[in-house]
Design a protein around this motif. Structure first.
Motif, PDB file in Angstrom:
ATOM      1  N   SER B 113      -0.801 -25.279  48.733  1.00 22.17           N
ATOM      2  CA  SER B 113      -0.987 -24.126  47.875  1.00 22.17           C
ATOM      3  C   SER B 113       0.344 -23.816  47.198  1.00 22.17           C
ATOM      4  O   SER B 113       1.397 -23.919  47.810  1.00 22.17           O
ATOM      5  CB  SER B 113      -1.489 -22.945  48.697  1.00 22.17           C
ATOM      6  N   PHE B 114       0.286 -23.484  45.929  1.00 23.96           N
ATOM      7  CA  PHE B 114       1.513 -23.171  45.186  1.00 23.96           C
ATOM      8  C   PHE B 114       1.482 -21.726  44.757  1.00 23.96           C
ATOM      9  O   PHE B 114       0.478 -21.258  44.256  1.00 23.96           O
ATOM     10  CB  PHE B 114       1.645 -24.021  43.922  1.00 23.96           C
ATOM     11  N   ASP B 115       2.591 -21.043  44.939  1.00 22.26           N
ATOM     12  CA  ASP B 115       2.730 -19.694  44.408  1.00 22.26           C
ATOM     13  C   ASP B 115       3.642 -19.774  43.204  1.00 22.26           C
ATOM     14  O   ASP B 115       4.800 -20.147  43.331  1.00 22.26           O
ATOM     15  CB  ASP B 115       3.338 -18.763  45.462  1.00 22.26           C
ATOM     16  N   THR B 117       5.657 -18.201  39.885  1.00 21.24           N
ATOM     17  CA  THR B 117       6.216 -17.025  39.238  1.00 21.24           C
ATOM     18  C   THR B 117       6.065 -17.266  37.732  1.00 21.24           C
ATOM     19  O   THR B 117       5.752 -18.382  37.325  1.00 21.24           O
ATOM     20  CB  THR B 117       7.706 -16.863  39.582  1.00 21.24           C
TER      21      THR B 117
END
Lengths: 105, 161
Positions: B113-115, B117
């Protein structure tokens, strides 16, 4: 383990954005595989990868066991200038850490 | 207080402490873990796609899958070696908060999973392991909505051994 493996990182300006490519050196054992003697290899995998650009955190990647061995990632950052510092830190489930950095070309 | 009442209380108490213990064990607090402060253990240890999604992106209506361009395998939908299958995610959506990649038939479906910005944008590429022929799902959460798409991938050699 004859070869000393190293994390690799490249960052380049492409059409005004920064394109980062990252190759980490890590076995990423899932904890399900067996070695030649039939003994389970304990799980060892990168869990958390963070990316900074000039002290600003820009991306977090969380990995499960289903991330391939020697994980490869490629992503883009908005804007950027040449000589920006791109810094990657990772932590695996055993607590091992890694740091790799590069300057944007 | 009657005797049956007393018994009931003891049973209740026992049940409560047992379930609390089970909860604590499930949340991984008893297992010695270091530096895992931000790693979503529940999501990664879920054994079904639904559970993983629920704990990772929460419940939300799935808006559409047209906004998402998702490629798995090379050539697409095929992989000789399940131990490293390329995935690429591309989208025109704005304000993407989180992206998740799941492999339906893997023992633990959530692969990564990538968060993001606002400074990070797609396309995003990586490699995952796939155990057997399976649906691979990509989910994007942007502005409180979920965008989901999936591809079926054939695998010659499984990659989770």
């Amino acid at each position: 383990m004859g070869l000393v493996s190293k994390d690799r990182i490249r960052a380049k300006l492409k059409k005004g954005n920064t394109s980062v490519r990252l190759l980490l050196a890590h076995p990423m054992h899932t904890g399900r595989a067996k070695n030649k003697e039939g003994v389970l290899i304990p799980a060892e995998f990168i869990q958390d990868i963070r990316c900074w650009r000039n002290e600003e955190e820009v991306l977090t990647i969380k990995c499960g066991t289903a991330t391939a061995r020697n994980p490869y990632f490629s992503f883009q950052l908005v804007g950027g200038e040449s000589n920006d510092l791109i810094e990657i830190r990772w932590v695996d489930n055993m607590g091992a850490k890694g740091l790799t950095e590069t300057r944007v070309k | 207080m009657s005797k049956t009442d007393q018994q009931r209380r003891t049973i209740l108490k026992g049940a409560i402490s047992a379930s609390t213990l089970a909860l604590v064990a499930a949340s991984g607090l008893i297992v010695p873990q270091r530096l895992l402060a931000h790693w979503p253990t529940d999501a990664f240890n879920s054994e079904t796609v639904e559970d993983a999604l629920l704990s990772l992106v929460g419940q939300a209506e799935i808006a559409s899958d047209k906004a998402l361009n998702f490629k798995v395998g090379s050539p697409p939908s095929y992989a000789v070696n399940g131990a490293s299958v390329p995935v690429a995610i591309e989208s025109n959506l704005e304000n993407i908060e989180r992206i998740a990649v799941l492999v339906e038939k893997n023992p633990f479906p959530l692969a990564m999973s990538f968060d993001l910005t606002p400074a990070a944008i797609l396309p995003f590429k990586s490699m995952i392991k796939i155990r057997e022929d399976s649906q691979v799902i990509a989910i994007i959460r942007a502005e409180g909505k979920l965008y989901k798409t999936s591809r079926f991938v054939e695998v010659d050699i499984g990659g989770c051994g």
